[in-house]
Design a protein around this motif. Structure first.
Motif, mmCIF file in Angstrom:
data_model
loop_
_atom_site.group_PDB
_atom_site.id
_atom_site.type_symbol
_atom_site.label_atom_id
_atom_site.label_comp_id
_atom_site.label_asym_id
_atom_site.label_seq_id
_atom_site.Cartn_x
_atom_site.Cartn_y
_atom_site.Cartn_z
ATOM 1 N N SER A 108 -7.968 -1.659 1.319
ATOM 2 C CA SER A 108 -8.840 -0.942 0.388
ATOM 3 C C SER A 108 -10.256 -0.807 0.935
ATOM 4 O O SER A 108 -10.876 0.264 0.846
ATOM 5 C CB SER A 108 -8.856 -1.668 -0.958
ATOM 6 O OG SER A 108 -9.748 -1.033 -1.850
ATOM 7 N N TYR B 193 -10.199 1.633 4.039
ATOM 8 C CA TYR B 193 -9.947 3.011 3.598
ATOM 9 C C TYR B 193 -11.199 3.606 2.966
ATOM 10 O O TYR B 193 -11.614 4.733 3.288
ATOM 11 C CB TYR B 193 -8.784 3.032 2.618
ATOM 12 C CG TYR B 193 -8.455 4.409 2.074
ATOM 13 C CD1 TYR B 193 -7.587 5.259 2.757
ATOM 14 C CD2 TYR B 193 -9.013 4.853 0.875
ATOM 15 C CE1 TYR B 193 -7.288 6.521 2.266
ATOM 16 C CE2 TYR B 193 -8.724 6.111 0.379
ATOM 17 C CZ TYR B 193 -7.852 6.946 1.076
ATOM 18 O OH TYR B 193 -7.570 8.192 0.593
ATOM 19 N N THR B 194 -11.824 2.862 2.074
ATOM 20 C CA THR B 194 -13.014 3.355 1.392
ATOM 21 C C THR B 194 -14.159 3.599 2.368
ATOM 22 O O THR B 194 -14.885 4.588 2.276
ATOM 23 C CB THR B 194 -13.460 2.345 0.311
ATOM 24 O OG1 THR B 194 -12.364 2.128 -0.595
ATOM 25 C CG2 THR B 194 -14.666 2.852 -0.452
ATOM 26 N N ILE C 76 0.850 -1.197 0.000
ATOM 27 C CA ILE C 76 0.000 0.000 0.000
ATOM 28 C C ILE C 76 0.881 1.241 0.000
ATOM 29 O O ILE C 76 1.811 1.358 0.804
ATOM 30 C CB ILE C 76 -0.941 0.023 1.228
ATOM 31 C CG1 ILE C 76 -1.740 -1.274 1.308
ATOM 32 C CG2 ILE C 76 -1.862 1.231 1.162
ATOM 33 C CD1 ILE C 76 -2.617 -1.541 0.106
#
Length: 441
Positions: free
Chosen positions: A271, A274-275, A195
């Motif tokens: 992911s 975070y989203t 990342i």
């Protein structure tokens, strides 16, 4: 008659004699005065000549003395200069040759220096222009020399214009409040692997007595902040949370803040987490009114008028908040001093401070739930601990999708992004199941 004539003649002669004598005396006096003036003038002339000669010889003496000093200094400096010149010449003759620069173009920072061996041109730009991005750059290392007052002041600075004049990638700040080491660090290493660091920041607050370090290749290397002693259930716990937030706020790109412990694990890949955090205006602070002795029973009437009993709330200390709430928390001078003064041990301020403040000031955008799954079903002052045999595929799936909640006005079964308390003994199975279930990497 003759006799009268003689007497007149004699009287006249006597008067003439007196006049002559007087005239002679006056003449003599004038002559003497003139001689005295001439003598005085002569004496004055001699005195001036003597003073002039004395001054002349004084000047000559001073000039000669100065000339002697100048000659002495000149000879001394000449000897020293010759000695230094010989040393410099010796060093130049015996120093190693300078390193050879590749014939390829070597470019340093465009604002400082450019060298090109092919054209033998050297361009130096002495003027370095600093833009807004440079001013907002985060410190490279988490450690610094600011004291607590300076740190909180710096972190509380916030722009009143919310629309930024530049584009940036918002980060999620992962803040670890630990006693010492991070036993589950290998799992988190897998979580962050691959990342780009423009999406996240890490801050670790261990006890000051902890002297452990992380490998230079670790995502936790250099991310330890200045810490202080923390005691469970006391106000020092809130102080540590504020300290973590303040350090994370130094990076303007940090827009979401997650508080974690050394026993926390992620339940999804980066992911997904975070989203979930970035794409919502909500904050995630558990806050509810508990009428029991472990809820309202901990309230002190001395907290009025700043905090009333009807505003008293309880909740999990493991929060997920936005930047506005983080700034308000580190800048708080209204509610935290009340907790410091009246919420002593057995009050457990870490379970009440943030839920109460959020319910008073930020309740409109708060979800009243935490994203960290904790099991209190067994009772007692501490939640359940998970060991090796607790970790199964079914168990992890239940943590991930076992409940329903509201997210951005819609019902979802993704209600917890993290879970605790996992022991070191559970690490082996977590590493075995994580790639498949949590879809790391």
């Amino acid at each position: 008659m003759y006799n009268n004539h003689n007497s007149i003649t004699c009287k006249y002669q006597n008067q003439s004699s007196h006049f002559i004598i007087h005239h002679c005396q006056m003449t003599m006096m004038k002559k003497n005065n003139k001689e005295q003036q001439q003598q005085q003038h002569l004496n004055n002339t001699c005195s001036h000549q003597q003073l002039y000669l004395l001054n002349f010889f004084s000047y000559v003496l001073v000039f000669g003395f100065g000339l002697l000093i100048g000659i002495t200094l000149t000879l001394s400096l000449k000897t020293t200069f010759n000695f230094s010149l010989k040393n410099i010449t010796f060093q130049l003759q015996h120093s190693p040759p300078p390193p050879q620069i590749s014939t390829n173009k070597l470019s340093m920072n465009s604002s400082s220096l450019v060298i090109n061996n092919n054209t033998n041109k050297r361009v130096v730009n002495s003027t370095t222009r600093i833009g807004l991005r440079e001013f907002l750059k985060a410190p490279r290392k988490a450690m610094h020399d600011m004291n607590e007052e300076e740190l909180l002041w710096r972190a509380s600075i916030a722009p009143k214009i919310h629309k930024t004049p530049f584009n940036y990638t918002p980060k999620v700040a992962f803040m670890f409040l630990t006693k010492g080491p991070l036993p589950l660090a290998p799992l988190w290493e897998r979580f962050f692997k691959g990342i780009n660091q423009q999406f996240y920041s890490i801050y670790v607050h261990p006890l000051p007595s902890f002297n452990g370090t992380f490998n230079q290749t670790s995502v936790f290397h250099g991310r330890t902040i200045p810490s202080k002693e923390v005691k469970w259930g006391e106000n020092s716990m809130i102080e540590a949370e504020r300290r973590l937030l303040a350090n994370a706020l130094l990076d303007f790109s940090n827009q979401r803040f997650v508080l974690l412990s050394e026993s926390c694990i992620p339940l999804f890949n980066f992911s997904t987490i975070y989203t979930y955090l970035i794409n919502t205006p909500q904050t995630f602070v558990e806050a509810y009114d508990d009428p029991s002795d472990v809820g309202r029973g901990r309230y002190s009437p001395k907290m009025r008028p700043q905090i009333r009993l009807s505003q008293w709330r309880k909740g999990s200390q493991w929060f997920q908040i936005d930047r506005a709430l983080a700034v308000d928390m580190v800048a708080d001078r209204q509610y935290f001093p009340v907790f410091q003064k009246f919420c002593k041990p057995q009050c457990y301020s870490d379970e009440h401070y943030l839920p109460t403040m959020v319910s008073i000031k930020f309740w409109r955008k708060n979800s009243n739930r935490t994203l960290t799954k904790v099991d209190w079903s067994r009772g007692g002052p501490h939640p359940s601990r998970y060991i090796r045999f607790d970790v199964t595929i079914d168990f992890l799936e239940k943590l991930r999708y076992g409940t329903t909640c509201m997210y951005n006005g819609k019902i979802t079964n993704v209600c917890h992004l993290f879970a605790r308390k996992f022991t070191l003994h559970a690490l082996d199975r977590l590493l075995r199941f994580a790639p498949k279930i949590m879809q790391f990497n």
